[in-house]
Write a protein that holds these residues in place. Structure first.
Motif, mmCIF file in Angstrom:
data_model
loop_
_atom_site.group_PDB
_atom_site.id
_atom_site.type_symbol
_atom_site.label_atom_id
_atom_site.label_comp_id
_atom_site.label_asym_id
_atom_site.label_seq_id
_atom_site.Cartn_x
_atom_site.Cartn_y
_atom_site.Cartn_z
ATOM 1 N N MET A 5 -19.845 -9.219 -5.769
ATOM 2 C CA MET A 5 -21.241 -9.566 -5.471
ATOM 3 C C MET A 5 -21.327 -10.016 -4.025
ATOM 4 N N ARG A 6 -22.240 -9.388 -3.280
ATOM 5 C CA ARG A 6 -22.348 -9.728 -1.851
ATOM 6 C C ARG A 6 -23.277 -10.925 -1.637
ATOM 7 N N ASN A 7 -23.400 -11.348 -0.406
ATOM 8 C CA ASN A 7 -24.256 -12.481 -0.023
ATOM 9 C C ASN A 7 -25.561 -11.976 0.577
ATOM 10 N N LEU A 8 -26.547 -12.853 0.627
ATOM 11 C CA LEU A 8 -27.888 -12.463 1.075
ATOM 12 C C LEU A 8 -28.239 -13.191 2.380
ATOM 13 N N ILE A 9 -28.425 -12.401 3.428
ATOM 14 C CA ILE A 9 -28.929 -12.973 4.691
ATOM 15 C C ILE A 9 -30.015 -12.041 5.222
ATOM 16 N N ALA A 10 -31.175 -12.614 5.523
ATOM 17 C CA ALA A 10 -32.298 -11.864 6.101
ATOM 18 C C ALA A 10 -32.655 -10.636 5.268
ATOM 19 N N GLY A 11 -32.537 -10.753 3.957
ATOM 20 C CA GLY A 11 -32.915 -9.645 3.084
ATOM 21 C C GLY A 11 -31.839 -8.594 2.922
ATOM 22 N N ASN A 12 -30.698 -8.757 3.609
ATOM 23 C CA ASN A 12 -29.609 -7.777 3.502
ATOM 24 C C ASN A 12 -28.456 -8.365 2.686
ATOM 25 N N TRP A 13 -27.867 -7.516 1.848
ATOM 26 C CA TRP A 13 -26.696 -7.955 1.066
ATOM 27 C C TRP A 13 -25.467 -7.663 1.899
ATOM 28 N N ILE A 14 -24.809 -8.728 2.340
ATOM 29 C CA ILE A 14 -23.788 -8.599 3.383
ATOM 30 C C ILE A 14 -22.392 -9.020 2.883
ATOM 31 N N GLU A 15 -21.384 -8.602 3.651
ATOM 32 C CA GLU A 15 -20.013 -9.079 3.464
ATOM 33 C C GLU A 15 -19.740 -10.143 4.522
ATOM 34 N N ALA A 16 -18.662 -10.915 4.316
ATOM 35 C CA ALA A 16 -18.229 -11.862 5.347
ATOM 36 C C ALA A 16 -17.635 -11.064 6.502
ATOM 37 N N SER A 17 -17.659 -11.648 7.700
ATOM 38 C CA SER A 17 -17.037 -10.954 8.826
ATOM 39 C C SER A 17 -15.543 -10.819 8.498
ATOM 40 N N ALA A 34 -15.180 -11.694 -11.005
ATOM 41 C CA ALA A 34 -15.851 -11.058 -9.872
ATOM 42 C C ALA A 34 -15.214 -11.578 -8.592
ATOM 43 N N SER A 35 -15.545 -10.904 -7.480
ATOM 44 C CA SER A 35 -15.184 -11.457 -6.181
ATOM 45 C C SER A 35 -16.460 -11.600 -5.367
ATOM 46 N N ALA A 176 -21.371 -23.420 -5.511
ATOM 47 C CA ALA A 176 -19.968 -23.871 -5.592
ATOM 48 C C ALA A 176 -19.014 -22.690 -5.730
ATOM 49 N N GLU A 177 -17.794 -22.870 -5.256
ATOM 50 C CA GLU A 177 -16.833 -21.762 -5.254
ATOM 51 C C GLU A 177 -16.415 -21.334 -6.659
ATOM 52 N N GLN A 178 -16.412 -22.269 -7.631
ATOM 53 C CA GLN A 178 -15.972 -21.882 -8.978
ATOM 54 C C GLN A 178 -17.026 -21.049 -9.700
ATOM 55 N N ALA A 179 -18.317 -21.236 -9.352
ATOM 56 C CA ALA A 179 -19.375 -20.591 -10.135
ATOM 57 C C ALA A 179 -20.561 -20.168 -9.255
ATOM 58 N N PRO A 180 -20.318 -19.207 -8.347
ATOM 59 C CA PRO A 180 -21.410 -18.807 -7.444
ATOM 60 C C PRO A 180 -22.231 -17.612 -7.937
ATOM 61 N N LEU A 181 -21.785 -16.975 -9.035
ATOM 62 C CA LEU A 181 -22.379 -15.679 -9.397
ATOM 63 C C LEU A 181 -23.799 -15.839 -9.913
ATOM 64 N N THR A 182 -24.035 -16.889 -10.712
ATOM 65 C CA THR A 182 -25.388 -17.105 -11.235
ATOM 66 C C THR A 182 -26.343 -17.338 -10.065
#
Ligand code: NAP
Length: 479
Positions: A5-17, A34-35, A176-182
């Motif tokens: 599952m990616r992260n959300l910045i400015a409406g885009n689903w992004i990866e970490a650098s 998941a990762s 939190a790192e243990q449960a970020p998916l929700t």
């Protein structure tokens, strides 16, 4: 099959650098679920860039329009209860019925904020001279950062972001790192509900680096944090740099006081709900039970019997009431609290073991535990246990009960059971806690001001108090 599952910045689903990631594991089985991206300061700043960019447009939207988007978000959360609850149980471990309950609770913060925000305004007050008028305005604070814990991975996010967005703030959030998916799933639904790009940004990763980047950035006007008192202290120091305002929902050590005139059946029901929900991993969990001498053995007997009804297992399995502890550190802490109490003279009446309920499950399941003979020097009387362990001590009179209840630097929740109205009122006044349940073990609701006294934190969430927390007070004097 684990997903990413990616992260959300400015409406885009992004990866970490550098595309760094980390794995989320089911605490009940240790299997990867998941990762997610392992973000740090770089992405934290990009998220603030997006929230700052979106701020003017969002605050200029009419309050009714913002509210209808937040309401739609809440409706979508409810409509996706099954999927969200499934993810929540897999990453956090609580039984599915409780996970569904948390999703409904999470949605209620969005609906509540959507209801209140269009009516939330300032004041007009008489000026000091006939020719003067004073208006008190409540503008949104601006960019809000939210850092949330693993034990309520849905509700702790909506409790902050519902009111923040409804009053016109934009936000960056780190679950939190243990449960970020929700939390990431909630962010996706926010977009579907019409929350514009940049208004809500969600990243996962290195908590210390992200927190430092946010509190080191003057564009972040407020941090709302729910987590441990230890991390709260770190954040208070970091917030000094830009005088960032803080809401802190920190740890607790709730006392649960049972007087001899109490309805004991109700007290045991309240104890089971307050103590054993989420395997004892809630901030408002009673950590210390104090029972009046004449009913001490009877209360212990009834609680012992009630513990027999609990069933350990994977939260997705039917009939399970008690899932695993979140990780091995949590197991070590609960083991230490039980051992320390026994070393200091407590009697183990029930439980006290860690087991694997079946061959496919991890060994993080603590059997529901009852200890008697609680005394103030035991670790369990001084620190949050965060496990399904009820430790019970004796008191003789009201003054002693209140003194025991208040013998703690924490003051989040407290419970008192009595049929005497005058005593109930004295308990409500005497016990130093932000939340007092009188004959009530289920005190969480989106309409009340939730928060602690003493080292349990600053500020309140829920109801109109949450709207106040995300707005400034500005007065305009017109002559
Ligand atoms: P925690 O260790 O304080 O973590 C809470 C959040 O803070 C997590 O997102 C964590 O990120 C982040 N964090 C950790 N170190 C940080 C740092 N140096 N700078 C910025 N952020 C940092 O607490 P927890 O163990 O997850 O949660 C349990 C605690 O939360 C208990 O004390 C409980 O009582 C409290 N709680 C309070 C309430 C309330 O309303 N008062 C509600 C629920 C829970 P990582 O996970 O990525 O490390």
């Amino acid at each position: 099959m684990p997903v990413h599952m990616r992260n959300l910045i400015a409406g885009n689903w992004i990866e970490a650098s550098g595309r760094a990631t980390f794995e989320i594991r089911d605490p009940a089985t240790d299997e990867p679920v998941a990762s997610v991206p392992l973000c740090g300061a770089t992405e934290a700043v990009l998220a603030v860039d997006a929230a700052a960019e979106a701020a003017a447009g969002w605050r200029q939207r009419p309050a009714l329009e913002r509210s209808s988007i937040v309401r739609r978000w809440g409706d979508l959360v409810l409509a996706h209860t099954n999927e969200l609850a499934d993810v929540l149980t897999r990453e956090q471990g609580k039984p599915l019925a409780e996970a569904r309950g948390e999703i409904a609770y999470a949605a209620s913060f969005l609906a509540g904020a959507a209801d209140l925000a269009p009516h939330f305004g300032g004041d007009v007050i008489p000026g000091p001279a006939a020719s003067k008028h004073i208006f008190v305005l409540r503008p949104p604070v601006g960019v809000v950062a939210a850092i949330t814990p693993w034990n309520f991975p849905a509700a702790m996010i909506t409790r902050k972001l519902g009111p923040a967005l409804a009053v016109g703030c934009t936000a960056v959030v780190k679950p939190a790192e243990q449960a970020p998916l929700t939390g990431l799933a909630l962010a996706r639904l926010a977009g579907e509900a019409g929350v514009p790009a940049g208004v809500l940004n969600a990243i996962t990763g290195d908590a210390a680096a992200i927190g430092r980047a946010w509190l080191g950035d003057a564009r972040v006007r407020k941090l709302s944090f729910t987590g441990s008192t230890a991390v709260g202290r770190v954040l208070i120091r970091q917030a000094a740099e830009h005088i960032t305002r803080l809401s802190l929902e920190l740890g607790g050590l709730a006392p649960f006081v049972v007087f001899e005139d109490a309805d004991l059946a109700a007290a045991v029901r309240g104890a089971m709900l307050a103590k054993f929900r989420n395997a004892g991993q809630t901030c408002i969990c009673p950590n210390r039970f104090y029972v009046q001498r004449s009913i001490y053995e009877e209360f212990l007997g009834r609680l012992h019997h009630a513990l027999g009804e609990l069933r350990l297992g994977h939260g997705l399995d039917a009939g399970v009431t008690t899932g695993p502890l979140i990780d091995d550190d949590a197991v070590a802490k609960v083991r230490m609290h039980i051992a320390d109490a026994r070393d200091r003279g407590a009697s183990l009446r029930k439980g006290g073991d860690f087991v694997r309920p079946s061959a496919t499950l991890s060994g993080r399941f603590c059997t529901p535990t009852l200890l008697s003979g609680l005394t103030p020097e035991m670790a369990i009387a001084r620190e949050e246990t965060f496990g399904p362990v009820a430790a019970v001590g004796i008191f003789d009179d009201e003054a002693e009960a209140f003194a025991l209840a208040n013998a703690s630097p924490y003051g989040l929740a407290a419970y008192a059971y009595t049929r005497d109205l005058a005593r109930a009122m004295r308990a409500a006044e005497a016990i130093e806690a932000g939340i007092v349940g009188i004959n009530d073990g289920g005190v969480s609701t989106a309409v009340a001001p939730f928060g602690g006294l003493k080292e349990s934190g600053w500020g309140r969430e829920g109801g109109r108090w949450a709207l106040e927390a995300y707005t400034d007070v500005k007065y305009v004097s017109i002559a």
